[in-house]
Design a protein around this motif. Structure first.
Motif, PDB file in Angstrom:
ATOM      1  N   ASN A  53       0.847  -1.193   0.000  1.00 32.13           N
ATOM      2  CA  ASN A  53       0.000   0.000   0.000  1.00 32.13           C
ATOM      3  C   ASN A  53       0.880   1.239   0.000  1.00 32.13           C
ATOM      4  OD1 ASN A  53      -2.573  -1.556   0.658  1.00 32.13           O
ATOM      5  ND2 ASN A  53      -1.337  -2.020   2.480  1.00 32.13           N
ATOM      6  N   HIS A  73      -1.688  -1.245  -4.063  1.00 33.99           N
ATOM      7  CA  HIS A  73      -2.810  -0.352  -3.791  1.00 33.99           C
ATOM      8  C   HIS A  73      -2.255   1.063  -3.624  1.00 33.99           C
ATOM      9  CE1 HIS A  73      -5.859   1.645  -1.137  1.00 33.99           C
ATOM     10  NE2 HIS A  73      -6.648   1.148  -2.068  1.00 33.99           N
ATOM     11  N   GLY A 108      -6.699   0.031   1.824  1.00 34.15           N
ATOM     12  CA  GLY A 108      -7.739  -0.719   1.141  1.00 34.15           C
ATOM     13  C   GLY A 108      -8.845  -1.208   2.041  1.00 34.15           C
ATOM     14  N   ASP A 158      -5.809   3.759  -7.131  1.00 34.14           N
ATOM     15  CA  ASP A 158      -7.015   3.008  -6.806  1.00 34.14           C
ATOM     16  C   ASP A 158      -8.030   3.888  -6.077  1.00 34.14           C
ATOM     17  OD1 ASP A 158      -6.256   0.101  -7.519  1.00 34.14           O
ATOM     18  OD2 ASP A 158      -4.557   0.786  -6.324  1.00 34.14           O
TER      19      ASP A 158
END
Length: 608
Positions: free
Chosen positions: A355, A441, A597, A468
């Motif tokens: 991430n 992500h 996420g 995203d």
């Protein structure tokens, strides 16, 4: 004109020169540079960390201080030895061209049975048809000429050497000898010029015995680096893929030998460190070196702007050298003094993290101490919060553009945002190229005017590469009226707007013009300070529809209302609390969930 034969590099020396010996010497300096770098790395990442986590007291503090000095010494050695290596390699590379030309000329002379003298002149034998006065045109000796550039014409033919017959138009060897002599003269001239330039530079790359590394030392190192870069343009700089995509740059970097990478890092840390698509470890190494060179450069300048930038650079340097096991490791992904300054700092490795979030700051942001203390903390807080949910997380502060300044009125327009958007997209594309996960992500975060920059980036081409999710906090509008126009789907656009953040309640430009007639401060800042100037309820803000409104269609998450304007002497205190878990835990936690996420678990808030 004739060549100066008094130079130290003679025909015999140039002919016999073994350029590989220069490259062997360069390798030795390279090994010294690498050892210094390894020693610095061990001090910073092992010894200091070990001391900080196991020792306390005055003795430990004194040891840490001494070790930091030693680390700076090793960094200086790494830089200077690396510059010597590249200087020697570039020297060898440049000398090969005139040496090849000299050897070709000598071979041609030997094939024609001409005699080449140590001064570069060429003697040729009698040849040609007999004349009335001689059985055969005599031989002679031709001195080399340095021909001027074509647009200036050629220099006149050199006279024959004293006591020898001049070139005869009837001797077919005369023109051939002259052409060879000219080539020899040019080769010697070019080689002596190269020798002179590199000798001057190498003499600069010296240090006094027992030298202590200070800001003045880095000022001198900046001059050294500038000189070497000027020499290495053809050898290294011209190959840097400035106009390629980040993916192509990554492929270029991976194609290089380890030695070539080391040279680029040593000589062009400013270019490699700011090149999207280069892996984060390499960018960090380059920028840490360039940071010291910039500190040296600005230390020699006494204007107010340079000193402001210098304070910011020194604070970043202090944080990079600090040892705190609670803070994710820092990566310096960009640094520069152009415009209002450039700085890109990551907490956690964005190449290995699953991430990755990139935060774009807004109004008033510049490379100064306030930025280094406050804006970097926002990424640090985000990284720490995100790693509670997923340890494989990194957060970045991206100051890769000139944000508008409150002292200027360009904040009223979208020009700075539009100008910064391509650079942000290039950076995000670089993250997608270097990240080691198949589907990382990525989250783009815009705060204040930075939300307008992120909004502009989302409208370019195919949107923000790899993004995203998009998060806006403290936004005066993002340049579009619907979340679905931002390229990630409206369910992946998130908005935080504090009740007491006046920037999120700015009127539209038309409302401000009508309500603030005669007000002395233009733009949204004037509208916010005016107090009674707020959105009239039509969902239109300064840069478009209110992102927190139902009509915009984003997902609004809960944040604290924050202090009222002018509380505690600050004009807009609620505008700066979104990332700080000490001041707005619910907002910081929601941001952490989004960037990892986990947006399904955020605390939602009603639209305006």
């Amino acid at each position: 004109m004739t060549p100066d034969c008094a130079g130290g590099l003679t025909l015999a020396r140039l002919r016999a020169l073994d350029c590989a010996e220069l490259e062997d010497a360069a390798d030795g300096w390279g090994r010294a540079s690498n050892r210094a770098d390894a020693a610095r790395d061990r001090i910073d990442k092992q010894v200091l960390v070990g001391l900080a986590t196991t020792q306390e007291g005055a003795a430990a503090e004194a040891a840490v201080a001494r070790l930091r000095v030693l680390s700076r010494d090793f960094q200086y050695i790494y830089t200077e030895c690396g510059l010597v290596r590249t200087t020697l390699n570039s020297f060898a590379n440049e000398l090969r061209a005139p040496q090849r030309e000299l050897r070709r000329a000598l071979d041609d002379a030997g094939g024609l049975r001409f005699t080449v003298h140590e001064d570069g002149s060429v003697s040729y034998p009698p040849a040609g048809e007999p004349t009335l006065t001689a059985p055969q045109p005599p031989g002679g000796t031709s001195a080399g000429r340095l021909l001027r550039p074509p647009d200036l014409g050629a220099a006149p033919a050199s006279p024959a050497l004293p006591g020898l017959p001049g070139p005869s138009g009837l001797n077919p060897n005369a023109a051939k000898a002259q052409e060879i002599a000219d080539r020899i003269a040019r080769a010697l001239f070019d080689a002596r010029d190269i020798d002179s330039r590199y000798t001057r530079t190498l003499r600069k790359l010296t240090a006094e015995e027992g030298l202590g590394v200070t800001s003045e030392t880095w000022t001198d190192a900046y001059g050294d680096a500038t000189a070497v870069r000027g020499l290495a343009d053809e050898y290294l700089s011209d190959s840097i893929p400035k106009d390629k995509t980040p993916a192509e740059r990554k492929a270029w970097w991976e194609s290089l030998t380890q030695e070539a990478r080391e040279e680029y890092l040593a000589v062009f840390p400013d270019r490699i460190g700011n090149l999207d698509g280069i892996p984060s470890d390499a960018r960090d190494a380059a920028n840490r070196d360039n940071l010291q060179l910039l500190i040296g450069k600005l230390s020699a300048q006494d204007d107010g702007e340079s000193q402001t930038r210098l304070e910011g650079l020194r604070e970043i340097d202090r944080q990079l050298r600090a040892v705190d096991p609670r803070v994710p490791p820092m990566y310096l992904l960009g640094i520069g003094d152009e415009g209002n300054g450039r700085a890109i700092v990551a907490y956690g490795n964005p190449d290995t993290a699953r991430n990755v979030s990139a935060y774009v700051p807004g109004l008033g942001t510049a490379l100064d101490k306030g930025f280094a203390e406050n804006d970097l903390k926002r990424a640090r807080d985000t990284a720490i919060g995100a790693q509670k949910y997923d340890p494989s997380s990194a957060a970045i502060t991206w100051l890769g553009y000139d944000a508008p300044q409150a002292s200027k009125f360009d904040v009223a327009g979208a020009g700075r945002a539009e100008a910064g958007a391509p650079a942000f997209n290039s950076f995000m594309s670089g993250l997608t190229a270097t990240n080691q996960h198949d589907d990382p992500h990525l989250t783009a975060i815009g705060h204040s005017y930075g939300s307008r920059t992120v909004g502009a980036a989302a409208q370019h081409d195919d949107g923000i590469p790899g993004a995203d999710d998009i998060v806006f906090v403290g936004s005066p509008g993002v340049g579009v009226d619907r979340a679905e126009d931002l390229g990630v789907g409206k369910d992946h656009v998130f908005v935080g707007a504090a009740g007491n953040d006046a920037v999120t309640r700015l009127p539209s430009k038309q409302e401000a013009a009508a309500g603030a007639a005669g007000f002395s401060v233009a733009g949204p800042i004037g509208a916010a300070v005016a107090g009674d100037l707020a959105d009239r309820g039509d969902d239109d803000l300064w840069f478009g529809r209110d992102p927190a409104s139902r009509a915009f269609g984003a997902r609004r998450f809960e944040v604290s209302d924050g202090p009222l304007p002018m509380s505690g002497g600050a004009p807009l205190p609620a505008h700066s609390n979104y990332f700080d878990p000490q001041k707005d835990l619910v907002s910081a936690d929601n941001i952490a969930k989004i960037v990892t996420g986990r947006s399904r678990s955020i605390k939602a808030e009603e639209w305006r």
